[in-house]
Design a protein around this motif. Structure first.
Motif, PDB file in Angstrom:
ATOM      1  N   ARG A 490      40.140  52.948  20.914  1.00 45.81           N
ATOM      2  CA  ARG A 490      39.482  51.844  20.218  1.00 45.81           C
ATOM      3  C   ARG A 490      38.347  51.231  21.044  1.00 45.81           C
ATOM      4  O   ARG A 490      37.347  50.788  20.503  1.00 45.81           O
ATOM      5  CB  ARG A 490      40.510  50.764  19.871  1.00 45.81           C
ATOM      6  CG  ARG A 490      41.266  51.016  18.585  1.00 45.81           C
ATOM      7  CD  ARG A 490      41.967  49.763  18.103  1.00 45.81           C
ATOM      8  NE  ARG A 490      43.062  49.396  18.999  1.00 45.81           N
ATOM      9  CZ  ARG A 490      44.313  49.826  18.848  1.00 45.81           C
ATOM     10  NH1 ARG A 490      44.601  50.640  17.851  1.00 45.81           N
ATOM     11  NH2 ARG A 490      45.261  49.442  19.681  1.00 45.81           N
ATOM     12  N   ARG A 491      38.522  51.199  22.366  1.00 46.14           N
ATOM     13  CA  ARG A 491      37.541  50.531  23.212  1.00 46.14           C
ATOM     14  C   ARG A 491      36.386  51.438  23.635  1.00 46.14           C
ATOM     15  O   ARG A 491      35.383  50.950  24.141  1.00 46.14           O
ATOM     16  CB  ARG A 491      38.237  50.003  24.472  1.00 46.14           C
ATOM     17  CG  ARG A 491      39.365  49.007  24.211  1.00 46.14           C
ATOM     18  CD  ARG A 491      38.859  47.732  23.562  1.00 46.14           C
ATOM     19  NE  ARG A 491      39.930  46.768  23.371  1.00 46.14           N
ATOM     20  CZ  ARG A 491      40.176  45.756  24.205  1.00 46.14           C
ATOM     21  NH1 ARG A 491      39.402  45.587  25.267  1.00 46.14           N
ATOM     22  NH2 ARG A 491      41.168  44.933  23.973  1.00 46.14           N
ATOM     23  N   ALA A 492      36.525  52.728  23.475  1.00 45.44           N
ATOM     24  CA  ALA A 492      35.505  53.660  23.967  1.00 45.44           C
ATOM     25  C   ALA A 492      34.284  53.674  23.047  1.00 45.44           C
ATOM     26  O   ALA A 492      34.374  53.386  21.844  1.00 45.44           O
ATOM     27  CB  ALA A 492      36.073  55.059  24.076  1.00 45.44           C
ATOM     28  N   ARG A 493      33.148  54.027  23.625  1.00 45.01           N
ATOM     29  CA  ARG A 493      31.937  54.213  22.837  1.00 45.01           C
ATOM     30  C   ARG A 493      32.007  55.563  22.099  1.00 45.01           C
ATOM     31  O   ARG A 493      32.773  56.455  22.476  1.00 45.01           O
ATOM     32  CB  ARG A 493      30.711  54.192  23.740  1.00 45.01           C
ATOM     33  CG  ARG A 493      30.547  52.926  24.559  1.00 45.01           C
ATOM     34  CD  ARG A 493      29.363  53.078  25.497  1.00 45.01           C
ATOM     35  NE  ARG A 493      29.513  54.259  26.341  1.00 45.01           N
ATOM     36  CZ  ARG A 493      28.553  54.745  27.115  1.00 45.01           C
ATOM     37  NH1 ARG A 493      27.374  54.156  27.137  1.00 45.01           N
ATOM     38  NH2 ARG A 493      28.761  55.833  27.849  1.00 45.01           N
ATOM     39  N   ALA A 494      31.180  55.696  21.084  1.00 48.51           N
ATOM     40  CA  ALA A 494      31.199  56.937  20.299  1.00 48.51           C
ATOM     41  C   ALA A 494      30.801  58.136  21.153  1.00 48.51           C
ATOM     42  O   ALA A 494      31.255  59.257  20.910  1.00 48.51           O
ATOM     43  CB  ALA A 494      30.258  56.811  19.102  1.00 48.51           C
ATOM     44  N   SER A 495      29.967  57.906  22.177  1.00 48.73           N
ATOM     45  CA  SER A 495      29.495  59.016  23.006  1.00 48.73           C
ATOM     46  C   SER A 495      30.446  59.348  24.155  1.00 48.73           C
ATOM     47  O   SER A 495      30.252  60.339  24.855  1.00 48.73           O
ATOM     48  CB  SER A 495      28.117  58.672  23.585  1.00 48.73           C
ATOM     49  OG  SER A 495      28.184  57.477  24.364  1.00 48.73           O
ATOM     50  N   ASP A 496      31.465  58.506  24.388  1.00 47.05           N
ATOM     51  CA  ASP A 496      32.406  58.752  25.479  1.00 47.05           C
ATOM     52  C   ASP A 496      33.453  59.784  25.056  1.00 47.05           C
ATOM     53  O   ASP A 496      33.799  59.886  23.875  1.00 47.05           O
ATOM     54  CB  ASP A 496      33.118  57.457  25.889  1.00 47.05           C
ATOM     55  CG  ASP A 496      32.157  56.417  26.440  1.00 47.05           C
ATOM     56  OD1 ASP A 496      31.035  56.813  26.816  1.00 47.05           O
ATOM     57  OD2 ASP A 496      32.523  55.229  26.485  1.00 47.05           O
ATOM     58  N   LEU A 507      41.363  60.904  31.553  1.00 46.57           N
ATOM     59  CA  LEU A 507      40.012  61.042  32.076  1.00 46.57           C
ATOM     60  C   LEU A 507      39.029  60.462  31.064  1.00 46.57           C
ATOM     61  O   LEU A 507      39.231  60.582  29.846  1.00 46.57           O
ATOM     62  CB  LEU A 507      39.670  62.516  32.324  1.00 46.57           C
ATOM     63  CG  LEU A 507      40.479  63.222  33.418  1.00 46.57           C
ATOM     64  CD1 LEU A 507      40.286  64.723  33.320  1.00 46.57           C
ATOM     65  CD2 LEU A 507      40.088  62.726  34.794  1.00 46.57           C
ATOM     66  N   LEU A 508      37.973  59.824  31.572  1.00 44.36           N
ATOM     67  CA  LEU A 508      36.928  59.268  30.711  1.00 44.36           C
ATOM     68  C   LEU A 508      35.588  59.792  31.206  1.00 44.36           C
ATOM     69  O   LEU A 508      35.207  59.569  32.358  1.00 44.36           O
ATOM     70  CB  LEU A 508      36.964  57.736  30.756  1.00 44.36           C
ATOM     71  CG  LEU A 508      35.854  57.010  29.992  1.00 44.36           C
ATOM     72  CD1 LEU A 508      35.885  57.371  28.518  1.00 44.36           C
ATOM     73  CD2 LEU A 508      36.008  55.501  30.158  1.00 44.36           C
ATOM     74  N   LEU A 509      34.882  60.525  30.322  1.00 44.20           N
ATOM     75  CA  LEU A 509      33.593  61.125  30.669  1.00 44.20           C
ATOM     76  C   LEU A 509      32.473  60.317  30.032  1.00 44.20           C
ATOM     77  O   LEU A 509      32.440  60.126  28.816  1.00 44.20           O
ATOM     78  CB  LEU A 509      33.535  62.575  30.172  1.00 44.20           C
ATOM     79  CG  LEU A 509      32.201  63.303  30.361  1.00 44.20           C
ATOM     80  CD1 LEU A 509      31.879  63.462  31.848  1.00 44.20           C
ATOM     81  CD2 LEU A 509      32.243  64.659  29.673  1.00 44.20           C
ATOM     82  N   LEU A 510      31.537  59.824  30.900  1.00 47.63           N
ATOM     83  CA  LEU A 510      30.359  59.087  30.440  1.00 47.63           C
ATOM     84  C   LEU A 510      29.137  59.958  30.718  1.00 47.63           C
ATOM     85  O   LEU A 510      28.847  60.295  31.869  1.00 47.63           O
ATOM     86  CB  LEU A 510      30.230  57.756  31.189  1.00 47.63           C
ATOM     87  CG  LEU A 510      31.483  56.858  31.237  1.00 47.63           C
ATOM     88  CD1 LEU A 510      31.195  55.607  32.041  1.00 47.63           C
ATOM     89  CD2 LEU A 510      31.935  56.499  29.830  1.00 47.63           C
ATOM     90  N   SER A 524      31.500  49.182  34.679  1.00 47.72           N
ATOM     91  CA  SER A 524      31.668  48.439  33.431  1.00 47.72           C
ATOM     92  C   SER A 524      32.696  49.100  32.526  1.00 47.72           C
ATOM     93  O   SER A 524      33.532  48.430  31.906  1.00 47.72           O
ATOM     94  CB  SER A 524      30.322  48.327  32.720  1.00 47.72           C
ATOM     95  OG  SER A 524      30.461  47.691  31.472  1.00 47.72           O
ATOM     96  N   ALA A 525      32.651  50.448  32.460  1.00 49.69           N
ATOM     97  CA  ALA A 525      33.636  51.168  31.650  1.00 49.69           C
ATOM     98  C   ALA A 525      35.042  50.994  32.210  1.00 49.69           C
ATOM     99  O   ALA A 525      36.016  50.848  31.464  1.00 49.69           O
ATOM    100  CB  ALA A 525      33.265  52.644  31.584  1.00 49.69           C
ATOM    101  N   ALA A 526      35.166  51.020  33.546  1.00 47.64           N
ATOM    102  CA  ALA A 526      36.475  50.813  34.168  1.00 47.64           C
ATOM    103  C   ALA A 526      37.013  49.429  33.845  1.00 47.64           C
ATOM    104  O   ALA A 526      38.216  49.240  33.583  1.00 47.64           O
ATOM    105  CB  ALA A 526      36.365  51.019  35.675  1.00 47.64           C
ATOM    106  N   ALA A 527      36.125  48.425  33.877  1.00 42.79           N
ATOM    107  CA  ALA A 527      36.555  47.066  33.538  1.00 42.79           C
ATOM    108  C   ALA A 527      37.017  46.985  32.089  1.00 42.79           C
ATOM    109  O   ALA A 527      37.998  46.296  31.766  1.00 42.79           O
ATOM    110  CB  ALA A 527      35.409  46.087  33.793  1.00 42.79           C
ATOM    111  N   ALA A 528      36.318  47.709  31.190  1.00 46.40           N
ATOM    112  CA  ALA A 528      36.723  47.716  29.780  1.00 46.40           C
ATOM    113  C   ALA A 528      38.088  48.364  29.608  1.00 46.40           C
ATOM    114  O   ALA A 528      38.909  47.924  28.787  1.00 46.40           O
ATOM    115  CB  ALA A 528      35.673  48.453  28.949  1.00 46.40           C
ATOM    116  N   VAL A 529      38.364  49.438  30.372  1.00 50.84           N
ATOM    117  CA  VAL A 529      39.678  50.086  30.307  1.00 50.84           C
ATOM    118  C   VAL A 529      40.765  49.121  30.761  1.00 50.84           C
ATOM    119  O   VAL A 529      41.819  48.979  30.115  1.00 50.84           O
ATOM    120  CB  VAL A 529      39.683  51.357  31.173  1.00 50.84           C
ATOM    121  CG1 VAL A 529      41.107  51.866  31.366  1.00 50.84           C
ATOM    122  CG2 VAL A 529      38.815  52.427  30.543  1.00 50.84           C
TER     123      VAL A 529
END
Length: 851
Positions: A490-496, A507-510, A524-529
């Motif tokens: 839910r929190r990830a961007r469409a491109s992630d 794993l989260l690929l940016l 910033s992505a880590a903080a969102a996680v």
């Protein structure tokens, strides 16, 4: 009806009009052979065969009526298949399978057989309906036609010389073969000798008197045949006719007459070649079938497949009971309605109607098989049907309708799609797996190198997840993992790209980041996680706060390729856990050798040399009688400072630091010692032993392992080596020689965690393995989930078809055990059947186990 004997079926006049007649016509015109046997007698004597059945087997109906149903059975049929068929006949159950039949000419041919019981008004079984189909005959006929045409092509340049060879071929054919000039009169040049047995006139007479052929044509058909000949000559097309001829003794003979035009290399017609086949018996059979129209409708209803007849305008002329049931309509209510408007999905309607019209008009092939299309049910859902189509013609050769038989393959399609989905997705959470990550990562790296952009890879590990598993069991742990996956999604961007690595790791690929701001974007992505996981999760009635340790690796700053990026993100995550957990660490070069890791390396070396390691054993249980069929050896570390540690706390570190070889050698020696102790005590359980991919990379891995396990004169066939699926099925095929060497040494080989990896399932049949352990994640939704149950059933079917032994992992409740038992799985392990335990507890279990 030809070949039909008395059947004790109550009289049923059936519907009036043309539908029953058309039912018998459809039955006789069907490509499959149909026979009926008397089920009241133990030898099941044959009481009826249709024309297709006689053509298929080579026997006339009179030669089969009254003989036992197994009269055509060949000795080469698989015994187990025969046992299954006989068991079905004993209990009156439907049956479908492939067996070998003996033709009248002595050939043994593989046939597809479908058997369906027929019950009388009192509910007792009265007859058996058998549907026989020989697919190989079509291929043989096609091959013979190609060979014949090839021979014709070679004789064009010298027709006189070729005539002798032609006679040698055609005079063996059970039909009349003729050659004629390509002129308006079709002047005959050759007629095979069989014309005399057909019409009572020798072939020489037809050559001497060119009007004799037309004189033998029945007066009522003569003008129609002549008109067809004129059309064929003017349009230069082949013709296929059915008409009557009158023999010299006055007999009326029905024939099919098909001729083809033979042309030279420039496309100019040279002559025509034709085949005349006696179909009188078939015509008589059709007349007999019309007299039995009510029974024909019943047989069609019990044929075990959808049978459909559609008229030129799209009107449904016949649809059997199976078709009505499949489409969700009361029996008989679709007769007379438009097939395409009622049963075909709207997007396909116009195209399918055009195809139907073209088939009746001769613009498409009349007979075609194995076409899979969708149908719309009364409830609005869609079912996928595999169809075989043919065109029905009247006595004048005019197409009057299409005849189709179909089988519902919807469930098979769904299972295949689900298995294909699993190759790139985690079966528990539905997230992409490492295979899909690797593909995306390779593409992202190529794009980043081309465009000068950056990539960030975040390695997430849930803190204290083991506490949930140990406290509430694996089912609760699985529920928590699914909840975490939903939050991340839910929190990830469409491109992630969010990936489940395995266990409690994600794993989260940016991709496509600006180089100057890549680290800030990753932070910033880590903080969102962390924010997504801040609220407590409610699992099994209890609330859990889940922390996560995150390691970050950047391209191009920290790594140049995918392997390095993954490795560095992993190292940063371990540093995050070492610094207090729930931390975020960006990779730096000095993370590879922290003091803690050196300390752990020293302590693990000491543990191996000082025998601080112990083995626990998890039973593998027979689902048939509950006995322990084998035990799996699992290593534990009895750390003097931290107590008993599970393998997850030190085995990954041992693999990373190269200590896995020494650890694996200790485990192999310990297994051998325990087997010797068991043998002295009169016990000899089979042992399963896991080996690491890092161990298998050593050049002397197999000789060293075999030497340790065979110490003291132990046999090796009692030991099964478990290999991870990702290693066994790796794309480069490098594991196959190693697995072969293990098998040739006498060890059994198993694939562990089957289905959790990312490899091609099709390669499984090529591996020298004996056992497949189905990953525990597949049982999480069984049997409550229809899709999950279908996947497990498909896996069990696949493993059984390959002749392998299946062991299901992670059985935690009785419903899962009962589901596996009902679907033919013989062995399983899990907390319901036995947790890992010290050898002292296991010995008592082995002593109590049934023999």
């Amino acid at each position: 009806m030809p070949g039909y004997g008395p059947i004790d079926v109550p009289d049923d006049p059936g519907p009036s009009g043309d539908q029953p007649a058309l039912a018998w016509r459809a039955l006789d015109a069907a490509a499959s052979g149909i026979a009926v046997a008397d089920a009241t007698r133990s030898d099941f004597p044959i009481v009826y065969v249709n024309e297709a059945f006689s053509r298929l087997t080579g026997y006339d109906p009179e030669e089969l009526i009254g003989r036992p149903a197994d009269v055509l059975q060949a000795d080469t049929t698989d015994r187990r298949t025969l046992d299954d068929l006989r068991a079905a006949l004993r209990v009156g159950a439907p049956w479908n399978g492939t067996l070998v039949s003996q033709r009248k000419d002595g050939r043994a041919v593989a046939d597809e057989l479908t058997v369906t019981p027929v019950h009388g008004a009192d509910g007792t079984r009265s007859h058996i309906v058998a549907v026989l189909r020989d697919a190989s005959r079509e291929a043989a006929t096609a091959d013979e036609l190609v060979a014949t045409r090839s021979r014709y092509g070679r004789v064009i340049d010298d027709l006189a010389a070729a005539e002798l060879r032609y006679r040698e071929l055609v005079e063996r054919i059970p039909a009349v073969v003729y050659l004629a000039d390509f002129d308006e009169s079709f002047t005959l040049r050759y007629v095979s000798p069989r014309i005399e047995s057909l019409l009572g006139t020798p072939p020489e007479a037809f050559l001497a008197d060119q009007s004799l052929w037309n004189a033998h044509v029945h007066p009522d058909d003569r003008e129609r045949v002549r008109e067809a000949e004129r059309f064929a000559f003017e349009q230069r097309v082949t013709q296929a006719l059915e008409y009557r001829m009158v023999a010299a003794d006055g007999r009326v003979v029905w024939v099919t007459d098909r001729d083809e035009i033979v042309c030279d290399e420039a496309g100019r017609p040279l002559f025509t070649q034709g085949v005349l086949v006696d179909i009188t018996a078939q015509r008589r059979a059709e007349e007999g079938l019309r007299e039995e129209r009510d029974r024909a409708q019943r047989y069609l209803d019990l044929a075990g497949m959808v049978v459909l007849v559609v008229e030129p305008g799209g009107r449904i002329a016949l649809l059997n009971r199976a078709g009505h049931q499949l489409l969700g309509h009361p029996d008989g209510t679709l007769i007379g309605r438009d097939w395409f408007d009622t049963c075909v999905p709207a997007p396909d309607r116009d195209r399918r109607r055009d195809v139907h019209r073209e088939r009746l008009d001769g613009e498409r092939e009349a007979s075609v098989g194995n076409l899979e299309v969708s149908l719309r049910t009364a409830a609005g859902s869609e079912r996928i049907i595999r169809w075989n189509h043919a065109v029905l013609s009247d006595e004048h050769g005019q197409a009057i309708s299409t005849l189709s038989s179909g089988v519902d393959v919807t469930d098979r399609h769904r299972a295949e799609q689900q298995i294909a989905h699993l190759a790139y997705h985690d079966p528990l959470t539905g997230l992409p797996n490492r295979a899909l990550l690797r593909e995306h990562l390779d593409l992202s790296l190529a794009r980043a190198k081309r465009n000068g952009t950056a990539i960030a890879l975040l390695y997430l590990d849930l803190d204290d997840f083991k506490l949930v598993n140990d406290s509430l069991g694996h089912a609760a742990g699985d529920e928590l993992l699914c909840s975490v996956a939903d939050e991340l999604r839910r929190r990830a961007r469409a491109s992630d790209l969010i990936v489940r690595q395995g266990g409690d790791e994600f794993l989260l690929l940016l991709s496509d980041l600006q180089t100057s701001g890549a680290e800030e974007a990753a932070q910033s992505a880590a903080a969102a996680v962390r924010s997504a996981l801040a609220d407590p999760f409610r699992i099994a009635g209890a609330e859990f706060h889940v922390g996560t340790s995150i390691g970050i690796s950047l391209f191009p700053r920290d790594a140049e390729d995918a392997e390095a990026l993954l490795k560095h993100a992993d190292a940063a995550m371990y540093q995050a856990k070492a610094t207090g957990r729930s931390e975020v660490v960006v990779y730096a070069d000095d993370l590879r050798q922290p003091i803690e890791r050196l300390s752990l390396s020293t302590r693990l070396r000491r543990a191996i040399s000082s025998d601080e390691l112990v083995l626990h054993w998890q039973p593998i249980v027979s689902l048939v009688d509950g006995s322990v069929t084998a035990v799996e050896a699992l290593v534990r570390w009895q750390d003097p400072d931290r107590g008993l540690l599970p393998p997850t706390d030190f085995v990954p570190f041992a693999e990373e630091t190269g200590l896995i070889g020494r650890l694996g050698s200790w485990v192999a020696d310990a297994v051998a010692r325990q087997r010797l102790a068991w043998r002295a005590a009169g016990l000899d359980p089979r042992v399963h032993l896991n080996v690491s991919p890092r161990q298998m990379g050593r050049r002397d891995f197999v000789p060293d392992l075999v030497g340790r396990l065979a110490s003291g004169g132990l046999d090796l066939d009692g030991v099964t080596i478990e290999i991870t699926e990702s290693l066994a099925l790796r794309d480069d095929g490098s594991a196959v020689p190693l697995l072969t060497e293990l098998r040739q040494s006498g060890l059994r080989v198993a694939i562990d965690d089957f289905g959790a990896g990312w490899s091609s399932l099709g390669r499984l049949r090529d591996l020298p393995v004996q056992v497949v352990k189905i990953d525990r994640s597949f049982l999480s939704g069984v049997p409550s989930s229809r899709e999950g149950s279908a996947i497990v059933q498909a896996m069990l079917t696949l493993v059984d078809a390959l002749g392998l032994e299946a062991i299901a992992e992670g059985v935690e409740n009785g419903a899962q055990r009962d589901f596996l038992t009902a679907n033919g799985c013989r062995s399983a392990q899990g907390y319901l059947l036995g947790r890992p335990m010290p050898v002292e507890e296991l010995d008592g279990l082995l002593l109590r186990a049934p023999a």
